[in-house]
Design an enzyme around this catalytic site. Structure first.
Site, PDB file in Angstrom:
ATOM      1  N   LYS A 136       0.921  -0.957  -0.140  1.00  0.00           N
ATOM      2  CA  LYS A 136       0.089   0.034   0.014  1.00  0.00           C
ATOM      3  C   LYS A 136       1.045   1.112   0.119  1.00  0.00           C
ATOM      4  O   LYS A 136       1.666   1.524   0.937  1.00  0.00           O
ATOM      5  CB  LYS A 136      -0.902  -0.047   0.992  1.00  0.00           C
ATOM      6  CG  LYS A 136      -1.656   1.110   1.050  1.00  0.00           C
ATOM      7  CD  LYS A 136      -2.618   1.204   2.478  1.00  0.00           C
ATOM      8  CE  LYS A 136      -3.541   2.463   2.681  1.00  0.00           C
ATOM      9  NZ  LYS A 136      -4.299   2.436   3.626  1.00  0.00           N
ATOM     10  N   LYS A 186      -2.168  -1.601  -3.555  1.00  0.00           N
ATOM     11  CA  LYS A 186      -3.086  -0.300  -3.759  1.00  0.00           C
ATOM     12  C   LYS A 186      -2.160   0.982  -3.772  1.00  0.00           C
ATOM     13  O   LYS A 186      -1.061   0.953  -3.187  1.00  0.00           O
ATOM     14  CB  LYS A 186      -3.629  -0.464  -2.412  1.00  0.00           C
ATOM     15  CG  LYS A 186      -4.617   0.870  -2.294  1.00  0.00           C
ATOM     16  CD  LYS A 186      -5.271   0.719  -0.900  1.00  0.00           C
ATOM     17  CE  LYS A 186      -5.906   1.834  -0.707  1.00  0.00           C
ATOM     18  NZ  LYS A 186      -6.702   2.026   0.798  1.00  0.00           N
TER      19      LYS A 186
HETATM   20  C1  PBG Z   1      -7.169   3.382   5.622  1.00  0.00           C
HETATM   21  C2  PBG Z   1      -7.546   3.206   4.197  1.00  0.00           C
HETATM   22  C3  PBG Z   1      -7.278   4.277   3.017  1.00  0.00           C
HETATM   23  C4  PBG Z   1      -7.940   3.871   1.929  1.00  0.00           C
HETATM   24  C5  PBG Z   1      -8.537   2.436   2.269  1.00  0.00           C
HETATM   25  N1  PBG Z   1      -8.086   2.288   3.439  1.00  0.00           N
HETATM   26  C6  PBG Z   1      -6.752   5.428   3.187  1.00  0.00           C
HETATM   27  C7  PBG Z   1      -5.523   5.960   3.590  1.00  0.00           C
HETATM   28  O1  PBG Z   1      -4.728   5.149   3.651  1.00  0.00           O
HETATM   29  O2  PBG Z   1      -5.397   7.216   3.948  1.00  0.00           O
HETATM   30  C8  PBG Z   1      -7.920   4.347   0.547  1.00  0.00           C
HETATM   31  C9  PBG Z   1      -9.104   3.845  -0.388  1.00  0.00           C
HETATM   32  C10 PBG Z   1      -9.289   4.746  -1.706  1.00  0.00           C
HETATM   33  O3  PBG Z   1      -8.702   5.806  -1.727  1.00  0.00           O
HETATM   34  O4  PBG Z   1     -10.344   4.326  -2.189  1.00  0.00           O
HETATM   35  N2  PBG Z   1      -5.969   3.181   6.014  1.00  0.00           N
END
Ligand code: PBG
Length: 323
Positions: free
Chosen positions: A194, A247
């Site tokens: 991520k 992601k």
């Molecule tokens: C929480 C989380 C995030 C997303 C999914 N889980 C945001 C972040 O890390 O700030 C992003 C999902 C999206 O942008 O569609 N940690």
């Protein structure tokens, strides 16, 4: 060599093209992300994500029933609690908004696969994904809370948990607490690679989870890195992840491809909020054909190697695929 080889021969009709098509997508590949909030009868559209809503549990159930009817097999739930605090206690409250949503969805749709996002950022007053001290997001105290959160999700009836925080060691902490409490059968889908991405902007509006100071670069991955993604994925697999996720999806198709080639467990990719919002903005301006671009985007993620796609397009794409 030309004129013997003419690749165009197999592109002459839709029937021929469909016979040699290498990638196909189906609603079964989709996981539909939803935002649940407190209250009753609430359905608030997220301004930067047309077609996506913050919904109270009752409205969420209706929305997800529609998705299920269209053939979407799974949802991933994000919660927006009534109150936030330093330690994100709403995240591991057995009667929190996510836990309530899980129970309601499993009551109405027992065969639906209910996945929960395991993270603290929607529940902390500072908006970080963990316990903060002296401006630092602490790793080891955070994974204890994440494990507690995952356990309450499983106890509420979640079919799968998906840690998105990027703390080190959280997969094994979650695996252990689940196993110790009789949830050996509940899989973990880890957000393994991520990235610290600007494409999460609209989500943070949707989930009200923008960090109040600093950013997430000390825990989420640095966008230029891809070998590190393989390392992260390997660690999560060793710790017991059943599915590994990349992601965002579109700017990281190379990472999806490398992870797919290296590992043999299912790979998921998250077609994130910013990707969705850009597409919708283009449609609104009349600059692109929304349906075709959406299908091309989803197909590209599958072609890169993702088995599963988390996408806000799940319902509209399923409707289109069902013809
Ligand atoms: C929480 C989380 C995030 C997303 C999914 N889980 C945001 C972040 O890390 O700030 C992003 C999902 C999206 O942008 O569609 N940690």
């Amino acid at each position: 060599m030309f004129p013997i080889h003419r690749p165009r021969r197999l592109r002459r009709s839709e029937t021929l093209r469909s016979m040699v098509r290498e990638t196909s997508i189906s609603p079964q590949n989709f996981i539909y992300p939803v935002f649940v909030t407190y209250g009753k009868g609430v359905r608030k559209e997220i301004p930067s994500m047309p077609g996506c809503f913050q919904e109270s549990v009752d409205m969420l159930v209706e929305n997800v029933c529609d998705a299920w009817r269209l053939g979407v097999p799974a949802v991933i739930i994000f919660g927006i609690p009534e109150q936030k605090d330093e330690l994100g206690s709403g995240a591991y409250d057995p009667d929190g908004v996510v836990q309530k949503a899980v129970r309601a969805l499993k009551d109405s749709l027992p065969d639906l696969v209910v996945i929960t996002d395991v993270c603290l950022c929607e529940f902390t007053s500072h908006g970080h994904c963990g316990v903060v001290a002296d401006g630092e997001t602490l790793n080891d105290p955070t994974i204890e809370l994440l494990a507690r959160e995952a356990l309450t999700h499983a106890q509420a009836g979640a079919d799968m948990v998906a840690p998105s925080d990027m703390m080190d060691g959280r997969v094994s902490a979650i695996r252990k607490i689940l196993d110790d409490n009789g949830f050996q059968h509940i899989p973990i889908m880890s957000y393994a690679a991520k990235y610290s991405s600007a494409f999460y902007g609209p989500f943070r509006e949707a989930a009200e989870s923008t960090p109040q100071f600093g950013d997430r670069r000390s825990y989420q991955m640095d966008p230029p890195n891809s070998r590190e993604a393989l390392h992260e994925a390997a660690l999560d697999m060793e710790e017991g992840a059943d599915i590994i996720m990349v992601k965002p999806a579109l700017s990281y198709l190379d990472v999806i491809c490398r992870i797919r080639e290296r590992f043999d467990i299912p790979v998921a990719a998250y077609n994130v909020s910013g990707e969705y919002s850009m597409l919708k903005a283009g449609v609104k301006l009349g600059w692109i054909d929304g349906d075709r671009v959406m299908m091309e985007v989803l197909t590209s993620i599958k072609r890169a190697g993702a088995d599963l796609i988390l996408t806000y397009h799940a319902k509209e794409a399923a409707a289109l695929l069902n013809g």
